[in-house]
Design a protein around this motif. Sequence first.
Motif, PDB file in Angstrom:
ATOM      1  N   THR A 309     -19.815 -70.185  28.775  1.00 32.36           N
ATOM      2  CA  THR A 309     -19.059 -71.151  27.972  1.00 32.36           C
ATOM      3  C   THR A 309     -19.563 -72.583  28.121  1.00 32.36           C
ATOM      4  O   THR A 309     -19.303 -73.422  27.261  1.00 32.36           O
ATOM      5  CB  THR A 309     -17.570 -71.131  28.359  1.00 32.36           C
ATOM      6  N   VAL A 310     -20.270 -72.896  29.221  1.00 37.36           N
ATOM      7  CA  VAL A 310     -20.787 -74.247  29.463  1.00 37.36           C
ATOM      8  C   VAL A 310     -22.269 -74.132  29.791  1.00 37.36           C
ATOM      9  O   VAL A 310     -22.654 -73.371  30.683  1.00 37.36           O
ATOM     10  CB  VAL A 310     -20.053 -74.943  30.620  1.00 37.36           C
ATOM     11  N   CYS A 311     -23.098 -74.898  29.080  1.00 37.45           N
ATOM     12  CA  CYS A 311     -24.550 -74.813  29.275  1.00 37.45           C
ATOM     13  C   CYS A 311     -25.129 -76.178  29.618  1.00 37.45           C
ATOM     14  O   CYS A 311     -24.766 -77.185  29.004  1.00 37.45           O
ATOM     15  CB  CYS A 311     -25.207 -74.276  28.005  1.00 37.45           C
ATOM     16  N   PHE A 312     -26.027 -76.195  30.602  1.00 40.52           N
ATOM     17  CA  PHE A 312     -26.781 -77.391  30.968  1.00 40.52           C
ATOM     18  C   PHE A 312     -28.258 -77.113  30.703  1.00 40.52           C
ATOM     19  O   PHE A 312     -28.823 -76.170  31.242  1.00 40.52           O
ATOM     20  CB  PHE A 312     -26.593 -77.734  32.445  1.00 40.52           C
ATOM     21  N   SER A 313     -28.869 -77.940  29.856  1.00 42.24           N
ATOM     22  CA  SER A 313     -30.285 -77.772  29.580  1.00 42.24           C
ATOM     23  C   SER A 313     -30.836 -79.093  29.052  1.00 42.24           C
ATOM     24  O   SER A 313     -30.190 -80.135  29.178  1.00 42.24           O
ATOM     25  CB  SER A 313     -30.514 -76.623  28.589  1.00 42.24           C
ATOM     26  N   GLY A 314     -32.026 -79.049  28.444  1.00 42.10           N
ATOM     27  CA  GLY A 314     -32.662 -80.251  27.937  1.00 42.10           C
ATOM     28  C   GLY A 314     -32.925 -80.162  26.452  1.00 42.10           C
ATOM     29  O   GLY A 314     -32.858 -79.080  25.852  1.00 42.10           O
ATOM     30  N   PRO A 315     -33.227 -81.279  25.798  1.00 38.68           N
ATOM     31  CA  PRO A 315     -33.453 -81.286  24.353  1.00 38.68           C
ATOM     32  C   PRO A 315     -34.519 -80.292  23.898  1.00 38.68           C
ATOM     33  O   PRO A 315     -34.360 -79.645  22.866  1.00 38.68           O
ATOM     34  CB  PRO A 315     -33.896 -82.724  24.080  1.00 38.68           C
ATOM     35  N   THR A 316     -35.595 -80.177  24.673  1.00 38.49           N
ATOM     36  CA  THR A 316     -36.673 -79.265  24.282  1.00 38.49           C
ATOM     37  C   THR A 316     -36.187 -77.822  24.223  1.00 38.49           C
ATOM     38  O   THR A 316     -36.523 -77.067  23.301  1.00 38.49           O
ATOM     39  CB  THR A 316     -37.851 -79.386  25.249  1.00 38.49           C
ATOM     40  N   ALA A 317     -35.387 -77.423  25.210  1.00 41.10           N
ATOM     41  CA  ALA A 317     -34.871 -76.050  25.234  1.00 41.10           C
ATOM     42  C   ALA A 317     -33.882 -75.810  24.094  1.00 41.10           C
ATOM     43  O   ALA A 317     -33.902 -74.742  23.453  1.00 41.10           O
ATOM     44  CB  ALA A 317     -34.207 -75.761  26.573  1.00 41.10           C
ATOM     45  N   TYR A 318     -33.015 -76.775  23.827  1.00 44.60           N
ATOM     46  CA  TYR A 318     -32.061 -76.599  22.729  1.00 44.60           C
ATOM     47  C   TYR A 318     -32.793 -76.473  21.399  1.00 44.60           C
ATOM     48  O   TYR A 318     -32.443 -75.645  20.556  1.00 44.60           O
ATOM     49  CB  TYR A 318     -31.065 -77.758  22.690  1.00 44.60           C
ATOM     50  N   ARG A 319     -33.828 -77.285  21.212  1.00 45.61           N
ATOM     51  CA  ARG A 319     -34.606 -77.203  19.975  1.00 45.61           C
ATOM     52  C   ARG A 319     -35.317 -75.858  19.878  1.00 45.61           C
ATOM     53  O   ARG A 319     -35.340 -75.227  18.813  1.00 45.61           O
ATOM     54  CB  ARG A 319     -35.611 -78.356  19.921  1.00 45.61           C
ATOM     55  N   GLY A 340     -32.165 -85.276  30.828  1.00 46.01           N
ATOM     56  CA  GLY A 340     -33.535 -85.163  31.306  1.00 46.01           C
ATOM     57  C   GLY A 340     -34.533 -85.846  30.400  1.00 46.01           C
ATOM     58  O   GLY A 340     -35.564 -86.330  30.849  1.00 46.01           O
ATOM     59  N   GLU A 341     -34.231 -85.874  29.109  1.00 46.00           N
ATOM     60  CA  GLU A 341     -35.063 -86.526  28.098  1.00 46.00           C
ATOM     61  C   GLU A 341     -34.148 -87.059  27.006  1.00 46.00           C
ATOM     62  O   GLU A 341     -33.012 -86.596  26.856  1.00 46.00           O
ATOM     63  CB  GLU A 341     -36.046 -85.528  27.472  1.00 46.00           C
ATOM     64  N   PRO A 342     -34.616 -88.038  26.206  1.00 53.02           N
ATOM     65  CA  PRO A 342     -33.814 -88.499  25.074  1.00 53.02           C
ATOM     66  C   PRO A 342     -33.522 -87.346  24.112  1.00 53.02           C
ATOM     67  O   PRO A 342     -34.367 -86.496  23.865  1.00 53.02           O
ATOM     68  CB  PRO A 342     -34.705 -89.555  24.422  1.00 53.02           C
ATOM     69  N   LEU A 343     -32.312 -87.329  23.585  1.00 52.97           N
ATOM     70  CA  LEU A 343     -31.886 -86.275  22.659  1.00 52.97           C
ATOM     71  C   LEU A 343     -32.104 -86.742  21.217  1.00 52.97           C
ATOM     72  O   LEU A 343     -31.388 -87.626  20.737  1.00 52.97           O
ATOM     73  CB  LEU A 343     -30.403 -85.947  22.880  1.00 52.97           C
ATOM     74  N   PRO A 344     -33.080 -86.177  20.498  1.00 53.27           N
ATOM     75  CA  PRO A 344     -33.301 -86.570  19.102  1.00 53.27           C
ATOM     76  C   PRO A 344     -32.124 -86.167  18.224  1.00 53.27           C
ATOM     77  O   PRO A 344     -31.504 -85.118  18.427  1.00 53.27           O
ATOM     78  CB  PRO A 344     -34.565 -85.804  18.710  1.00 53.27           C
ATOM     79  N   GLN A 345     -31.832 -87.000  17.225  1.00 60.28           N
ATOM     80  CA  GLN A 345     -30.735 -86.693  16.310  1.00 60.28           C
ATOM     81  C   GLN A 345     -30.983 -85.379  15.572  1.00 60.28           C
ATOM     82  O   GLN A 345     -30.048 -84.626  15.293  1.00 60.28           O
ATOM     83  CB  GLN A 345     -30.568 -87.840  15.313  1.00 60.28           C
ATOM     84  N   VAL A 346     -32.250 -85.090  15.266  1.00 62.57           N
ATOM     85  CA  VAL A 346     -32.544 -83.855  14.535  1.00 62.57           C
ATOM     86  C   VAL A 346     -32.205 -82.635  15.389  1.00 62.57           C
ATOM     87  O   VAL A 346     -31.725 -81.615  14.877  1.00 62.57           O
ATOM     88  CB  VAL A 346     -34.020 -83.824  14.081  1.00 62.57           C
ATOM     89  N   THR A 347     -32.418 -82.724  16.708  1.00 62.54           N
ATOM     90  CA  THR A 347     -32.071 -81.610  17.591  1.00 62.54           C
ATOM     91  C   THR A 347     -30.560 -81.445  17.666  1.00 62.54           C
ATOM     92  O   THR A 347     -30.038 -80.317  17.641  1.00 62.54           O
ATOM     93  CB  THR A 347     -32.648 -81.839  18.992  1.00 62.54           C
ATOM     94  N   ARG A 348     -29.848 -82.558  17.733  1.00 61.66           N
ATOM     95  CA  ARG A 348     -28.380 -82.504  17.744  1.00 61.66           C
ATOM     96  C   ARG A 348     -27.868 -81.821  16.468  1.00 61.66           C
ATOM     97  O   ARG A 348     -26.973 -80.971  16.502  1.00 61.66           O
ATOM     98  CB  ARG A 348     -27.813 -83.920  17.859  1.00 61.66           C
TER      99      ARG A 348
END
Length: 580
Positions: A309-319, A340-348
Amino acid sequence: MNSASPPSRPSPPHSRPEAERYTAHLDTFARDGLPPEPLRPDVLLDLPTLRFPARLNCASDLLDGAAGPQDRAGPLALLSPSGVRWTYAELTATVSRIAHVLTEDMGLVPGNRVLLRGANTPMLVAIWLAVVRAGGVVVATMPLLRAKELAYVIGKAEITHAFCESALRPELDAAGAGVRTMYYLDDAPADGARADDLETAMAAKTDWFMPVDTAGTDPCLIAFTSGTTGNPKATVHTHRDVMAVCRSFPRHVLRATCEDRFIGSPSLAFTYGLGGLLLFPLYLGASVVLLDRASPSHLARAVEEFGATVCFSGPTAYRAMCLDPAAYDLSSLRECVSAGEPLPQVTRKMWKELTGRGLIDGLGSTEMLHIFVALRGKEARTRPGSIGRPVPGYVTSIVDGNGRPLPYGEVGALAVKGPTGCHYLDDERQSEYVRGGWNITGDACWADKEGYIYYHARLDDMIVSAGYNISPVEVEATLLTHPAVRECAAVAAPDDERGAVVQAHVVPADGYTPSPELVRELQQFAKTAMAPYKYPRVITFCAELPRAGTGKVQRFRLRADEGGTAERRPEGVSGDTVSG
C-alpha cells in the motif's frame, strides 16, 4: 523575506545539563569525532511530538512500539519473496539472539562500529536492530561497493566488527578488513536446513536481550554520502535523530498507519531506504516487504504479489514502471513517495494516469537523515513545479552566498533547520555544510510567499551560459516530454564563446535511433517549449546514464565525458555526440 528567525545557539558542552552529558558508550570514537560546538547545526525540538527522554534506545522503541498502544506480538513485521514472514515477536527474538552473538561471541561494547554488507532482506533488518539494541553504531554499505570503497569506509569509521552476506564476501575479503566478521545467508531459513556463521551462533542464544541504556544523543548510525563531489562524507546520527524523523515525515506527510504494507527499491544503506523500509514501518507497527532485487519490474510484480500500500522509490523507477509493457496490478498502492532525484512533471502525470494515485515528492539528504521538504500529490495540482513546503518540525530559508535571506522568487541556496542536522565525522567540510546554525544543503531553490519551495538545481550542477543561469532540471523535464526520450541528464559543456553550453545526455526510447535528424528534432522541440537560450546545443546519446548505488545520476562523470569537449561544428557529428 523567506527566513525563519534563528533560535539561540546551543550552550557549550561544559554548561549542558548532566542528562545531556551522559553516554552509554565505552568506545567513544564516534562521539569524539563530532564537529566542534560552533560548527554544529541548531537543533529544533519545539513540537510536542519531538520531545524525547534523555535515555533512549531507538531499536527498543521501534520494536516495542513507541507510536502508541498496539499489540506488537502477533502482527506481521517483515516479509520477503523467499517466503519469510516474521511477526514482531519473531523479529524481536531474532534481534535478541543476534545481539547476544554480538556481545558474547564477538566482544562488542557500546560505541563500537559495525559494518553491514547485504541486500535488503529480513536478516539485514534484524542485524541493524541488533547492533543498535546492543549499543553499537551501524555503518551500512551498498552491496555494489568494491574493495577500495569498502576499505575507505572501514578506515574512516574505524570499523571494529562486520556482518556480511555470504554472497558478498569476496569484496570484503579483498578490502583487507581485519575486523571481527560473521557471515550470514540472505534469508534465515525457517526450517534451519541451511546455516552460516551467524545462523549457527544464533541457535544457542536466548530470545531476549535487554536494550542497552543509551542516551538519546549517543550515535547509533554513521551513514556515508554517495561521494559524487569527492571522498564520501561520514554523517553521524543519534538515537534521537532516528526517532525524530519517525515523528515528522510519516506522521505529517505520509499519513501511514499500522494497517499499511510498505515496499520499495532503495537500499537500506541509503538513508532514504532506511527510513522508508525499516524505520517508518516499524515505528508505525506496519509490515514491510524486503526485496533483495528491486528493479522496476521486480518492484511492480512484488506490489501485486504482496498487496503493498505504500511505496518508496525514485523518479526513474516510477517512469520505468509506467513504460513497462507488462501489466501489473498496482491498485493496492495508496501512497507513493519519490525522492533521490528531481521528480519531472511528466513522470508525475504518467504515474497518475497509470495508477490513479499522486506521488509524494520529497527532498532530503544523508546529512539530514531523511526528507525535510515534501509535496503531496494533491498540492501538485495547485503548485505545479513546486517541491513542497518544510515538513513540520523543519524551517527553511533561501539565502545568498553570505547567508543573508533573499526576496521571494529569487534563486539562492536552500538553508534548513530542524530536529536533525549535519554532523560530519572528523571532516573539515563541516564548515561548508553548516553555517550560522543552518544546514546549507547544496540545493539552489526559490520560494513563494506561501512558503512553497521550487527546485532549480544542485548548486554545483548549475549551468551558466553567456551570463544566463540555466537549470538542468528544467532542461531534463522538457526533453522527457518528447516520446523519443526515455531518460536524460543535462550538464554544462565548455564553450569558448559562451563559457559553457547545455549538453544533454539522452537515452533513446525504444524504437528511436540516434541520428543528426533526431538531434535537430529534440533541439527544436526544446526551443519551442522553453526559452531558446536553454536548449541543449550538444546532445549525446548513450545506452544508460551513470548512477551511484543510491540511484542518483553521477553528473560529474557526464561532465568528464569526452563528448563535452568535442570539436564545435554546427550540426556536426562526433561519435554519438552531436553539436548544434
